[in-house]
Design an enzyme around this catalytic site. Structure first.
Site, PDB file in Angstrom:
ATOM      1  N   ALA A   1      -3.050   4.205  -1.462  1.00  0.00           N
ATOM      2  CA  ALA A   1      -3.551   3.835  -2.785  1.00  0.00           C
ATOM      3  C   ALA A   1      -2.637   4.358  -3.897  1.00  0.00           C
ATOM      4  O   ALA A   1      -2.278   3.612  -4.811  1.00  0.00           O
ATOM      5  CB  ALA A   1      -4.968   4.356  -2.974  1.00  0.00           C
TER       6      ALA A   1
ATOM      7  N   VAL B   1     -10.926   4.758   1.069  1.00  0.00           N
ATOM      8  CA  VAL B   1      -9.619   4.248   0.657  1.00  0.00           C
ATOM      9  C   VAL B   1      -8.563   5.301   0.974  1.00  0.00           C
ATOM     10  O   VAL B   1      -8.683   6.455   0.542  1.00  0.00           O
ATOM     11  CB  VAL B   1      -9.606   3.921  -0.854  1.00  0.00           C
ATOM     12  CG1 VAL B   1      -8.263   3.376  -1.277  1.00  0.00           C
ATOM     13  CG2 VAL B   1     -10.725   2.940  -1.189  1.00  0.00           C
ATOM     14  N   CYS B   2      -7.533   4.921   1.706  1.00  0.00           N
ATOM     15  CA  CYS B   2      -6.454   5.848   2.051  1.00  0.00           C
ATOM     16  C   CYS B   2      -5.750   6.306   0.774  1.00  0.00           C
ATOM     17  O   CYS B   2      -5.176   5.498   0.046  1.00  0.00           O
ATOM     18  CB  CYS B   2      -5.454   5.190   2.992  1.00  0.00           C
ATOM     19  SG  CYS B   2      -4.041   6.245   3.376  1.00  0.00           S
ATOM     20  N   VAL B   3      -5.777   7.598   0.520  1.00  0.00           N
ATOM     21  CA  VAL B   3      -5.221   8.147  -0.718  1.00  0.00           C
ATOM     22  C   VAL B   3      -3.721   7.906  -0.820  1.00  0.00           C
ATOM     23  O   VAL B   3      -3.218   7.574  -1.897  1.00  0.00           O
ATOM     24  CB  VAL B   3      -5.572   9.652  -0.870  1.00  0.00           C
ATOM     25  CG1 VAL B   3      -4.961  10.483   0.243  1.00  0.00           C
ATOM     26  CG2 VAL B   3      -5.137  10.169  -2.223  1.00  0.00           C
TER      27      VAL B   3
END
Length: 129
Positions: A83, A78-80
């Protein structure tokens, strides 16, 4: 035999795309091909929100992603940045921002865009949903 990675940019309830991506991933792991990983970006990060409450008569997409990862060892990345902009925080991200709540838990992993680059580089195909 091909190595395939998925890029999910669709939210779970906005269209059929996130569900189609899951079905595709399930098909890949049951075939002779390898699912290298799944990267959630943009609105797609909502698929990793652990606080989703799905009515009992609807398909539980979040649980299905978790099951795929646990049964087949497929990383759910998940792209920080995407997100955190949308309130989806891992324990580490919450602590860094002095927040008490988290919405992103294993098997989903909070990662940077460098992980997407590595995923693309190590795959024969990248398919976006």
């Amino acid at each position: 035999m091909a190595t395939i990675s998925l890029l999910i940019t669709s939210a779970p309830l906005m269209s059929q795309s996130a569900h189609s991506a899951l079905r595709f991933a399930q098909t890949v792991v049951q075939s002779e091909h390898t699912l290298q990983g799944v990267f959630f970006y943009s609105e797609g990060v909502h698929n990793a929100n652990g606080l989703q409450l799905t009515p009992s008569d609807e398909y539980r997409l979040y649980a299905a992603w978790c099951e795929l990862a646990l049964q087949h060892g497929c990383p759910l990345l998940v792209c920080v940045t995407a997100a955190t902009k949308r309130g989806i925080l891992s324990i580490k991200d919450a602590k860094e921002n002095d927040l008490n709540h988290t919405t992103l838990e294993a098997p989903f992993q909070s990662v940077g865009l460098g992980e997407l680059s590595e995923l693309i580089h190590s795959s024969d195909r990248l398919i976006q949903f």
